[in-house]
Design a protein around this motif. Sequence first.
Motif, mmCIF file in Angstrom:
data_model
loop_
_atom_site.group_PDB
_atom_site.id
_atom_site.type_symbol
_atom_site.label_atom_id
_atom_site.label_comp_id
_atom_site.label_asym_id
_atom_site.label_seq_id
_atom_site.Cartn_x
_atom_site.Cartn_y
_atom_site.Cartn_z
ATOM 1 N N GLY A 82 0.855 -1.279 -0.191
ATOM 2 C CA GLY A 82 0.125 0.018 -0.025
ATOM 3 C C GLY A 82 0.701 1.101 -0.146
ATOM 4 O O GLY A 82 0.464 2.465 0.379
ATOM 5 N N ARG A 83 2.237 1.169 -0.070
ATOM 6 C CA ARG A 83 2.887 2.323 -0.325
ATOM 7 C C ARG A 83 3.836 2.234 -1.511
ATOM 8 O O ARG A 83 4.496 1.189 -1.902
ATOM 9 C CB ARG A 83 3.685 2.277 1.004
ATOM 10 N N ALA A 84 4.121 3.658 -2.017
ATOM 11 C CA ALA A 84 4.895 3.536 -3.207
ATOM 12 C C ALA A 84 6.454 3.342 -2.686
ATOM 13 O O ALA A 84 6.963 4.110 -1.585
ATOM 14 C CB ALA A 84 4.845 4.872 -3.968
ATOM 15 N N HIS A 85 7.374 2.508 -3.341
ATOM 16 C CA HIS A 85 8.583 2.115 -2.863
ATOM 17 C C HIS A 85 8.730 1.532 -1.404
ATOM 18 O O HIS A 85 9.592 1.493 -0.911
ATOM 19 C CB HIS A 85 9.561 3.375 -2.871
ATOM 20 N N GLY A 86 7.633 0.997 -0.937
ATOM 21 C CA GLY A 86 7.485 0.348 0.391
ATOM 22 C C GLY A 86 7.390 1.264 1.620
ATOM 23 O O GLY A 86 7.189 2.493 1.244
ATOM 24 N N PRO A 87 7.400 0.769 2.706
ATOM 25 C CA PRO A 87 7.190 1.344 3.900
ATOM 26 C C PRO A 87 8.265 2.599 4.360
ATOM 27 O O PRO A 87 7.807 3.415 5.049
ATOM 28 C CB PRO A 87 7.092 0.358 5.091
ATOM 29 N N GLU A 88 9.284 2.552 3.877
ATOM 30 C CA GLU A 88 10.344 3.378 4.466
ATOM 31 C C GLU A 88 10.015 4.647 3.698
ATOM 32 O O GLU A 88 9.805 4.693 2.572
ATOM 33 C CB GLU A 88 11.738 2.814 4.143
ATOM 34 N N ARG A 89 10.769 6.017 4.486
ATOM 35 C CA ARG A 89 10.592 7.041 3.404
ATOM 36 C C ARG A 89 11.813 7.343 2.891
ATOM 37 O O ARG A 89 12.936 7.016 3.387
ATOM 38 C CB ARG A 89 10.375 8.352 4.814
ATOM 39 N N GLY A 90 11.759 8.251 2.002
ATOM 40 C CA GLY A 90 12.982 8.596 1.105
ATOM 41 C C GLY A 90 13.970 7.738 0.638
ATOM 42 O O GLY A 90 15.000 7.654 0.527
ATOM 43 N N THR A 91 13.335 6.393 0.059
ATOM 44 C CA THR A 91 14.063 5.225 -0.496
ATOM 45 C C THR A 91 13.486 4.903 -1.861
ATOM 46 O O THR A 91 12.076 4.944 -1.649
ATOM 47 C CB THR A 91 13.964 4.147 0.518
ATOM 48 N N THR A 92 14.194 4.489 -2.568
ATOM 49 C CA THR A 92 13.667 3.774 -4.017
ATOM 50 C C THR A 92 13.654 2.196 -3.364
ATOM 51 O O THR A 92 14.136 1.789 -2.395
ATOM 52 C CB THR A 92 14.731 3.854 -4.753
ATOM 53 N N THR A 93 12.920 1.590 -4.480
ATOM 54 C CA THR A 93 12.538 0.102 -3.939
ATOM 55 C C THR A 93 13.829 -0.658 -3.944
ATOM 56 O O THR A 93 14.220 -1.636 -2.858
ATOM 57 C CB THR A 93 11.711 -0.789 -5.030
ATOM 58 N N CYS A 94 15.153 -0.302 -4.559
ATOM 59 C CA CYS A 94 16.234 -1.245 -4.703
ATOM 60 C C CYS A 94 17.064 -0.716 -3.538
ATOM 61 O O CYS A 94 17.892 -1.501 -2.986
ATOM 62 C CB CYS A 94 17.162 -0.522 -5.762
ATOM 63 N N GLN A 95 16.536 0.508 -2.559
ATOM 64 C CA GLN A 95 17.294 0.724 -1.470
ATOM 65 C C GLN A 95 16.356 0.328 -0.322
ATOM 66 O O GLN A 95 16.719 0.673 0.767
ATOM 67 C CB GLN A 95 17.677 2.086 -1.467
ATOM 68 N N LEU A 96 15.490 -0.222 -0.513
ATOM 69 C CA LEU A 96 14.562 -0.999 0.585
ATOM 70 C C LEU A 96 15.064 -2.357 0.836
ATOM 71 O O LEU A 96 15.544 -3.095 -0.187
ATOM 72 C CB LEU A 96 13.153 -0.920 0.128
ATOM 73 N N HIS A 97 15.244 -2.494 2.210
ATOM 74 C CA HIS A 97 15.905 -3.915 2.285
ATOM 75 C C HIS A 97 14.888 -4.880 3.398
ATOM 76 O O HIS A 97 14.131 -4.246 3.970
ATOM 77 C CB HIS A 97 17.099 -3.749 3.300
ATOM 78 N N MET A 98 15.140 -6.047 3.312
ATOM 79 C CA MET A 98 14.061 -6.770 3.811
ATOM 80 C C MET A 98 13.931 -6.861 5.323
ATOM 81 O O MET A 98 13.180 -7.470 5.766
ATOM 82 C CB MET A 98 14.548 -8.481 3.460
ATOM 83 N N ARG A 99 15.102 -6.162 5.837
ATOM 84 C CA ARG A 99 14.977 -5.986 7.498
ATOM 85 C C ARG A 99 13.616 -5.140 7.750
ATOM 86 O O ARG A 99 13.538 -5.022 9.024
ATOM 87 C CB ARG A 99 16.310 -5.445 7.765
ATOM 88 N N SER A 100 13.362 -4.503 6.915
ATOM 89 C CA SER A 100 11.987 -3.676 6.769
ATOM 90 C C SER A 100 10.879 -4.416 7.262
ATOM 91 O O SER A 100 9.784 -3.788 7.296
ATOM 92 C CB SER A 100 11.669 -2.414 5.927
ATOM 93 N N PHE A 101 11.146 -5.489 6.940
ATOM 94 C CA PHE A 101 9.764 -6.559 7.114
ATOM 95 C C PHE A 101 10.091 -7.567 8.301
ATOM 96 O O PHE A 101 11.112 -7.790 8.579
ATOM 97 C CB PHE A 101 9.455 -7.349 5.677
ATOM 98 N N LYS A 102 9.096 -8.326 8.586
ATOM 99 C CA LYS A 102 9.013 -9.110 9.597
ATOM 100 C C LYS A 102 8.969 -10.599 9.208
ATOM 101 O O LYS A 102 8.133 -10.728 8.026
ATOM 102 C CB LYS A 102 8.068 -9.103 10.918
ATOM 103 N N ASP A 103 9.405 -11.747 9.755
ATOM 104 C CA ASP A 103 9.337 -12.936 9.350
ATOM 105 C C ASP A 103 7.752 -13.263 9.239
ATOM 106 O O ASP A 103 6.927 -12.780 10.163
ATOM 107 C CB ASP A 103 9.765 -14.011 10.601
ATOM 108 N N ASN A 104 7.353 -13.885 8.313
ATOM 109 C CA ASN A 104 5.840 -14.405 8.205
ATOM 110 C C ASN A 104 5.233 -13.453 7.636
ATOM 111 O O ASN A 104 3.992 -13.670 7.673
ATOM 112 C CB ASN A 104 5.339 -15.092 9.302
ATOM 113 N N ASP A 105 5.666 -12.117 7.201
ATOM 114 C CA ASP A 105 4.785 -11.284 6.890
ATOM 115 C C ASP A 105 4.386 -11.464 5.390
ATOM 116 O O ASP A 105 4.967 -12.225 4.631
ATOM 117 C CB ASP A 105 5.699 -9.945 6.409
ATOM 118 N N THR A 106 3.104 -10.843 4.976
ATOM 119 C CA THR A 106 2.621 -11.012 3.855
ATOM 120 C C THR A 106 2.665 -9.644 3.055
ATOM 121 O O THR A 106 2.446 -8.604 3.692
ATOM 122 C CB THR A 106 0.938 -11.546 3.700
ATOM 123 N N ILE A 107 3.233 -9.660 1.870
ATOM 124 C CA ILE A 107 3.755 -8.565 1.239
ATOM 125 C C ILE A 107 3.135 -8.480 0.098
ATOM 126 O O ILE A 107 3.217 -9.252 -0.885
ATOM 127 C CB ILE A 107 5.396 -8.669 0.862
#
Lengths: 261, 228
Positions: A82-107
């Motif tokens: 539900g967010r452009a380039h994912g949940p982090e602010r000021g980042t592109t998707t390539c700079q978004l890391h999987m540590r921004s998500f939790k185990d067993n998340d649905t993305i």
Amino acid sequence: MAGNNPNAKLMNLTLKVWRQRNMNTPGQLVTYPVKNISPDMSFLEMLDVVNEELLIKGEDPIAFDHDCREGICGMCSLFINGRAHGPERGTTTCQLHMRSFKDNDTITIEPWRAAAFPVYKDLIVDRSAFDRIQQAGGYVSVNTGGVPDANEIPIPKTIADKAFDAATCIGCGACVAACKNASAMLFVSAKVSQLAMLPQGKVERKTRVENMVAQMDIEGFGACSNTGACAAECPVGISLENIAIMNREYISAKATSENVA
Amino acid sequence: MNWFTKTFSSTIGRKIVMSITGLFLCSFLVVHLLGNLTLFRNDGGEAFNLYSHFMAHNGIIRTMEIVLLLGFLFHIYDAIVLNRRNSSARPINYAENHPEQNTGTWASRNMGLLGTVILVFLIIHLWNFFVPARFGGLDPVVIEDVEYENLYVRVVQSFQVWWYVLIYVLGMIALAYHLIHGFQSAFQSLGLTHKKYTPFIQIFGFAFSVLVCLGFAIIPIYFFFSQQ
């Protein structure tokens, strides 16, 4: 492919990805279980892992845009949870890391949604509408001749900084994707104000804003409701002030230009 | 289309019309509220009836009434055109979307909804007060040997009904939210932003929205409870 941190706990995820064969066929969300993802991976590396597995199974890999993977080219897109380039602010998707998500998340991963950005395939959209807006006026004419000295034209520091900030726009389209009206105002305003503020851009100042706004409207982008979603989701932090500058430029150009057509 | 119609049918042109008409309608709210304050004079409605008579018969007011109507019509017409354009700009919606995580206010995303609520309120309001005051249907009242229409009695009677009071309070809450976004947004759309003045405009806009709507909402509440 795994991350550098040997202690990082690997994650299992459920992906819901928009799959669409081409422009003319309707698409749908397809669910993929994903195992053993390192939190150190970038979001695109995670998709690479998924695609490798899909290829081994003989399935069509997920098509997504990417290029520099350094956050400067503006090629990667993706509407993530539900967010452009994912949940982090000021980042592109390539700079978004999987540590921004939790185990067993649905993305949930969807393409940019806008009439002006038709889906080519899966998560790839056609952003050439931006190119056509740029071609309508996002340039300065440089006449041939001797190269003038760089310090010949004085530009106040504040103006130079503002113009540079606007010029950092990478044209990724996150503003359009995040806007409830799929409006391209932030993109167009960054391009307009960047040049309008500088002496070199003053030559085409009026025709530029007239033509770029006209092209923006032709492409079918929405209008601005000043919600601020675009600036909040912009990976390079283009300011809403640019939209006010563009509107100012537009009003004065329309009121004073010789263009009566 | 010539340059003029082209300008005002562009996305930015329509937002300019929205801004100018919106700010004009804000100025109308101030005049309306100041006039309403005559209701609080404890004189059996004399001042209010004289005031409403003046508003219904003065030539300048009658002319401004047409300008006001045009302000409303342009504001509503452009809102409809922009809303249609905006929804067609995204024919397929996101399966999952969280605008609340990246936008400031709920009001900014729901101006059309708030505007519709205000329009419904306005039709009820005009039907009950403006139409009889203007086209007849009110009881007469004599003030200093001259006969006037008794709009004051209509106010008193209307606000004895609890659900009528509720409609007014809800209408004013919708208006307050509409203005909280709309007031400062109008300045942004007109390109009137500046490091020195924008913070003031934002604070003033918020205070204006809350105080004006509170001022209007107090009237039905006051009359409801003073007659218990």
